[in-house]
Design an enzyme around this catalytic site. Structure first.
Site, mmCIF file in Angstrom:
data_model
loop_
_atom_site.group_PDB
_atom_site.id
_atom_site.type_symbol
_atom_site.label_atom_id
_atom_site.label_comp_id
_atom_site.label_asym_id
_atom_site.label_seq_id
_atom_site.Cartn_x
_atom_site.Cartn_y
_atom_site.Cartn_z
ATOM 1 C CB CYS A 116 -0.914 -0.018 1.224
ATOM 2 S SG CYS A 116 -1.907 1.489 1.425
ATOM 3 C CB CYS A 119 -0.238 2.080 5.717
ATOM 4 S SG CYS A 119 -1.021 0.582 5.055
ATOM 5 C CB CYS A 164 -5.053 -0.734 2.340
ATOM 6 S SG CYS A 164 -3.813 -1.175 3.587
ATOM 7 C CB CYS A 167 -4.237 2.770 5.997
ATOM 8 S SG CYS A 167 -4.019 2.645 4.194
ATOM 9 C CB CYS A 189 -9.646 -3.417 -11.663
ATOM 10 S SG CYS A 189 -9.296 -2.148 -12.882
#
Length: 208
Positions: A116, A119, A164, A167, A189
């Site tokens: 991510c 984070c 995610c 976060c 996607c």
């Protein structure tokens, strides 16, 4: 007459949608209604009924994400301090990058981890990635527990948003049953801007 290529059509749809989106969100709240504003200018919604599918393709609702509880909690100002403008637009306001422009669209490593961008939490292995031709990075699966799914029913179209799990940063959407020759028949996607890549295999723990 020669028809435009599929990537050209996608870019055109994206441009039209983002033009109407920008016009809507830059309009004072008191004027955000269909019809004419106090200045006599028509306010165009991204969910305009004359082209109902455009807004659905390239935008997402952040309502379910805002209501969820994630380990990492930051205010918008705190996120702006660690993300660039485009990262904030996509990760924190569920935006979408233009198709065929992302750094990881054609990225095909044999090993490594996609994390991510907000984070650093590990999300996808390189072995999850496949070529879909959709214009965005595609993955058939994620690291267990790394990605959370929410129902996105904005603009009269049911889709599954993925964020995610650490976060709540917006990643994109997941689609099922499209017939790709993958183990799951799913396509995550994902926006390239929502990701970073590490060459080395890292643990599946949460980012900081």
């Amino acid at each position: 007459m020669r028809l435009p290529s599929f990537p050209t059509l996608i870019r055109t749809f994206y441009t039209i949608t983002n033009a109407t989106t920008a016009r809507f969100f830059n309009t004072p709240a008191s004027q955000k209604t269909l019809g004419s504003s106090s200045r006599g200018t028509t306010i165009v919604h991204k969910s305009m009924p004359t082209i109902p599918f455009l807004g659905s393709l390239f935008s997402s609702s952040a309502q379910s994400r805002a209501m969820a509880d994630y380990p990492i909690k930051k205010s918008d100002d705190e996120w702006r301090a660690v993300l660039n403008k485009e990262q904030f637009r996509i990760l924190r306001t569920a935006g979408t990058e233009p198709p065929y422009t992302g750094a990881y669209d054609k990225h095909s490593p044999s090993s490594g981890i996609y994390t991510c961008a907000g984070c650093n939490s590990p999300l996808y292995r390189a072995t999850h990635k496949f070529k879909s031709g959709c214009g965005w990075p595609a993955y058939f699966d994620s690291i267990p527990g790394a990605v959370t799914r929410h129902t996105d029913s904005t603009f009269g179209m049911a889709r599954t948003e993925i964020v995610c799990s650490n976060c709540g940063g917006h990643l994109g959407h997941v689609f099922k049953g499209e017939g790709y020759p993958t183990p799951t028949d799913e396509r995550h996607c994902v926006n390239s801007i929502s990701l970073t890549f590490r060459d080395e295999e890292v643990g599946e723990g949460k980012g900081a």
